[in-house]
Design a protein around this motif. Structure first.
Motif, PDB file in Angstrom:
ATOM      1  N   LEU A  14       5.468   8.396 -15.011  1.00  0.00           N
ATOM      2  CA  LEU A  14       4.713   7.242 -14.507  1.00  0.00           C
ATOM      3  C   LEU A  14       5.092   5.955 -15.236  1.00  0.00           C
ATOM      4  CD1 LEU A  14       1.211   8.914 -14.030  1.00  0.00           C
ATOM      5  CD2 LEU A  14       2.967   8.473 -12.291  1.00  0.00           C
ATOM      6  N   LYS A  15       5.634   6.078 -16.444  1.00  0.00           N
ATOM      7  CA  LYS A  15       6.112   4.892 -17.166  1.00  0.00           C
ATOM      8  C   LYS A  15       7.342   4.307 -16.481  1.00  0.00           C
ATOM      9  CE  LYS A  15       6.767   6.695 -21.236  1.00  0.00           C
ATOM     10  NZ  LYS A  15       7.036   6.824 -22.691  1.00  0.00           N
ATOM     11  N   ARG A  16       8.065   5.162 -15.753  1.00  0.00           N
ATOM     12  CA  ARG A  16       9.307   4.735 -15.100  1.00  0.00           C
ATOM     13  C   ARG A  16       9.175   4.643 -13.588  1.00  0.00           C
ATOM     14  NH1 ARG A  16      10.218   8.336 -18.942  1.00  0.00           N
ATOM     15  NH2 ARG A  16      10.614  10.106 -17.590  1.00  0.00           N
ATOM     16  N   THR A  17       7.958   4.856 -13.088  1.00  0.00           N
ATOM     17  CA  THR A  17       7.719   4.779 -11.652  1.00  0.00           C
ATOM     18  C   THR A  17       7.144   3.399 -11.330  1.00  0.00           C
ATOM     19  OG1 THR A  17       7.259   7.156 -11.570  1.00  0.00           O
ATOM     20  CG2 THR A  17       6.514   5.833  -9.694  1.00  0.00           C
ATOM     21  N   PRO A  18       7.904   2.568 -10.618  1.00  0.00           N
ATOM     22  CA  PRO A  18       7.417   1.210 -10.360  1.00  0.00           C
ATOM     23  C   PRO A  18       6.332   1.179  -9.285  1.00  0.00           C
ATOM     24  CG  PRO A  18       9.533   1.545  -9.303  1.00  0.00           C
ATOM     25  CD  PRO A  18       9.235   2.805 -10.092  1.00  0.00           C
ATOM     26  N   ARG A  19       5.415   0.243  -9.440  1.00  0.00           N
ATOM     27  CA  ARG A  19       4.466  -0.065  -8.379  1.00  0.00           C
ATOM     28  C   ARG A  19       5.252  -0.900  -7.369  1.00  0.00           C
ATOM     29  NH1 ARG A  19      -0.926   0.495  -7.813  1.00  0.00           N
ATOM     30  NH2 ARG A  19      -1.357  -1.686  -7.986  1.00  0.00           N
ATOM     31  N   THR A  20       5.256  -0.473  -6.114  1.00  0.00           N
ATOM     32  CA  THR A  20       6.188  -1.062  -5.148  1.00  0.00           C
ATOM     33  C   THR A  20       5.650  -2.272  -4.385  1.00  0.00           C
ATOM     34  OG1 THR A  20       5.493   0.465  -3.415  1.00  0.00           O
ATOM     35  CG2 THR A  20       7.344   1.155  -4.816  1.00  0.00           C
ATOM     36  N   GLY A  21       4.363  -2.506  -4.422  1.00  0.00           N
ATOM     37  CA  GLY A  21       3.814  -3.620  -3.651  1.00  0.00           C
ATOM     38  C   GLY A  21       4.295  -4.977  -4.092  1.00  0.00           C
ATOM     39  N   PHE A  22       4.657  -5.104  -5.356  1.00  0.00           N
ATOM     40  CA  PHE A  22       5.060  -6.410  -5.861  1.00  0.00           C
ATOM     41  C   PHE A  22       6.343  -6.924  -5.216  1.00  0.00           C
ATOM     42  CE2 PHE A  22       2.416  -4.803  -9.402  1.00  0.00           C
ATOM     43  CZ  PHE A  22       1.403  -5.743  -9.278  1.00  0.00           C
ATOM     44  N   GLN A  23       7.161  -6.037  -4.645  1.00  0.00           N
ATOM     45  CA  GLN A  23       8.368  -6.506  -3.968  1.00  0.00           C
ATOM     46  C   GLN A  23       8.010  -7.392  -2.774  1.00  0.00           C
ATOM     47  OE1 GLN A  23      10.546  -3.016  -2.799  1.00  0.00           O
ATOM     48  NE2 GLN A  23       8.851  -2.184  -1.651  1.00  0.00           N
ATOM     49  N   GLY A  73       6.071   9.239  -5.792  1.00  0.00           N
ATOM     50  CA  GLY A  73       6.389   7.821  -5.891  1.00  0.00           C
ATOM     51  C   GLY A  73       5.183   7.005  -5.457  1.00  0.00           C
ATOM     52  N   ASP A  74       5.266   5.715  -5.661  1.00  0.00           N
ATOM     53  CA  ASP A  74       4.187   4.804  -5.279  1.00  0.00           C
ATOM     54  C   ASP A  74       4.511   4.205  -3.918  1.00  0.00           C
ATOM     55  OD1 ASP A  74       1.836   3.013  -5.787  1.00  0.00           O
ATOM     56  OD2 ASP A  74       3.388   1.472  -5.711  1.00  0.00           O
ATOM     57  N   LEU A  75       3.645   4.459  -2.967  1.00  0.00           N
ATOM     58  CA  LEU A  75       3.832   3.872  -1.639  1.00  0.00           C
ATOM     59  C   LEU A  75       2.850   2.718  -1.467  1.00  0.00           C
ATOM     60  CD1 LEU A  75       4.186   7.035   0.632  1.00  0.00           C
ATOM     61  CD2 LEU A  75       5.990   5.615  -0.350  1.00  0.00           C
ATOM     62  N   ASN A  76       3.383   1.555  -1.132  1.00  0.00           N
ATOM     63  CA  ASN A  76       2.522   0.401  -0.893  1.00  0.00           C
ATOM     64  C   ASN A  76       1.993   0.441   0.538  1.00  0.00           C
ATOM     65  OD1 ASN A  76       4.459  -1.053   0.881  1.00  0.00           O
ATOM     66  ND2 ASN A  76       5.680  -1.062  -0.981  1.00  0.00           N
ATOM     67  N   TYR A  77       1.209  -0.547   0.911  1.00  0.00           N
ATOM     68  CA  TYR A  77       0.558  -0.541   2.221  1.00  0.00           C
ATOM     69  C   TYR A  77       1.558  -0.608   3.380  1.00  0.00           C
ATOM     70  CZ  TYR A  77      -4.024  -0.657   0.124  1.00  0.00           C
ATOM     71  OH  TYR A  77      -5.152  -0.321  -0.578  1.00  0.00           O
ATOM     72  N   VAL A  78       2.679  -1.276   3.194  1.00  0.00           N
ATOM     73  CA  VAL A  78       3.701  -1.294   4.252  1.00  0.00           C
ATOM     74  C   VAL A  78       4.342   0.087   4.371  1.00  0.00           C
ATOM     75  CG1 VAL A  78       5.898  -2.286   4.997  1.00  0.00           C
ATOM     76  CG2 VAL A  78       4.143  -3.763   4.019  1.00  0.00           C
ATOM     77  N   ASN A  79       4.721   0.679   3.230  1.00  0.00           N
ATOM     78  CA  ASN A  79       5.322   2.015   3.255  1.00  0.00           C
ATOM     79  C   ASN A  79       4.415   3.019   3.948  1.00  0.00           C
ATOM     80  OD1 ASN A  79       6.475   1.633  -0.180  1.00  0.00           O
ATOM     81  ND2 ASN A  79       7.513   1.038   1.694  1.00  0.00           N
ATOM     82  N   LYS A  80       3.124   2.945   3.652  1.00  0.00           N
ATOM     83  CA  LYS A  80       2.173   3.924   4.181  1.00  0.00           C
ATOM     84  C   LYS A  80       2.021   3.850   5.705  1.00  0.00           C
ATOM     85  CE  LYS A  80      -0.506   4.362  -0.046  1.00  0.00           C
ATOM     86  NZ  LYS A  80      -1.775   4.100  -0.716  1.00  0.00           N
ATOM     87  N   LYS A  81       2.443   2.737   6.299  1.00  0.00           N
ATOM     88  CA  LYS A  81       2.425   2.647   7.766  1.00  0.00           C
ATOM     89  C   LYS A  81       3.451   3.590   8.378  1.00  0.00           C
ATOM     90  CE  LYS A  81       2.092  -1.371   9.874  1.00  0.00           C
ATOM     91  NZ  LYS A  81       2.324  -2.786  10.239  1.00  0.00           N
ATOM     92  N   TYR A  82       4.510   3.917   7.612  1.00  0.00           N
ATOM     93  CA  TYR A  82       5.632   4.650   8.180  1.00  0.00           C
ATOM     94  C   TYR A  82       5.943   5.973   7.483  1.00  0.00           C
ATOM     95  CZ  TYR A  82       6.162  -0.005  10.034  1.00  0.00           C
ATOM     96  OH  TYR A  82       5.907  -1.208  10.641  1.00  0.00           O
ATOM     97  N   VAL A  83       5.507   6.130   6.261  1.00  0.00           N
ATOM     98  CA  VAL A  83       5.846   7.304   5.467  1.00  0.00           C
ATOM     99  C   VAL A  83       4.576   8.071   5.138  1.00  0.00           C
ATOM    100  CG1 VAL A  83       6.866   8.120   3.309  1.00  0.00           C
ATOM    101  CG2 VAL A  83       7.838   6.121   4.459  1.00  0.00           C
ATOM    102  N   LYS A  84       4.607   9.358   5.359  1.00  0.00           N
ATOM    103  CA  LYS A  84       3.464  10.228   5.055  1.00  0.00           C
ATOM    104  C   LYS A  84       3.847  11.107   3.874  1.00  0.00           C
ATOM    105  CE  LYS A  84      -0.444  12.327   6.237  1.00  0.00           C
ATOM    106  NZ  LYS A  84      -1.599  11.898   5.528  1.00  0.00           N
ATOM    107  N   THR A  85       3.053  11.035   2.802  1.00  0.00           N
ATOM    108  CA  THR A  85       3.293  11.929   1.670  1.00  0.00           C
ATOM    109  C   THR A  85       2.300  13.074   1.739  1.00  0.00           C
ATOM    110  OG1 THR A  85       1.768  10.744   0.226  1.00  0.00           O
ATOM    111  CG2 THR A  85       4.075  10.049   0.157  1.00  0.00           C
TER     112      THR A  85
END
Length: 192
Positions: A14-23, A73-85
């Motif tokens: 988790l130290k190396r897993t980026p939060r993706t929403g900031f992109q 991985g961290d899925l942001n709100y845009v990712n979650k529209k298309y990717v199901k974990t």
């Protein structure tokens, strides 16, 4: 013991897993571990102020809420529209290896259900951490932070968190270290 060592290495991911929403915000970067740490401190604070919640349980929910992201991985709100974990599978697969696997699974189920007072506060802590980050980026000139703030506030479930969010948004993020001690900043020492 080997499974525990594996668990600690997994948590280290988790130290190396980026939060993706900031992109999408265009600035800022933090790891899931950084986010989880401040979320846990916020959760503790909310539970203490609430006075009814089990403080330890809120801390536990906050501390563990993003552990599955070491696998998904961290899925942001845009990712979650298309990717199901399959987060429940990630939780179950890890739980099978832990001596406290049932407790871990119950913690994650409570967090996801959002029914207990503790889970509501933990979710609010998660959103307040995002609001703090947004305010920090706003204060550094990111003009999009203002657009994100209303969505984060609408996700808050408790009046306590909504009140705190408003105060956060009105507070300069740098004043905590600068406020009220002008003599120090001029002379490098305290008034006698």
């Amino acid at each position: 013991m080997k499974n525990l060592a594996h668990f600690f290495f997994e948590v280290g991911m988790l130290k190396r897993t980026p939060r993706t929403g900031f992109q999408f915000l265009g600035s800022g970067a933090e790891s899931v571990a950084e986010h989880s740490f401040r979320t846990t401190v916020i959760g503790y604070t909310l539970a203490m102020l609430d006075g009814q919640a089990n403080v330890g349980r809120v801390v536990q929910l906050c501390l563990f809420h993003d552990i599955p992201e070491a696998r998904t991985g961290d899925l942001n709100y845009v990712n979650k529209k298309y990717v199901k974990t399959d987060e429940s599978r990630a939780v179950d697969d890890l739980a099978k290896t832990l001596p406290f696997g049932d407790a871990y699974r119950e913690t994650m189920e409570e967090f996801e259900a959002r029914e207990s007072r503790e889970a509501l506060l933990a979710h609010d802590a998660d959103q307040l951490e995002m609001i703090l980050a947004l305010k920090e980026y706003k204060d550094l000139g990111n003009r999009y932070a203002d657009e994100w703030y209303p969505f984060s506030v609408r996700r808050l479930k408790t009046e306590l968190a909504r009140e705190l969010a408003e105060t956060i948004w009105e507070t300069d993020s740098t004043r905590w270290w600068f406020d009220g001690d002008e003599h120090w900043w001029v002379n490098g020492k305290r008034d006698a």
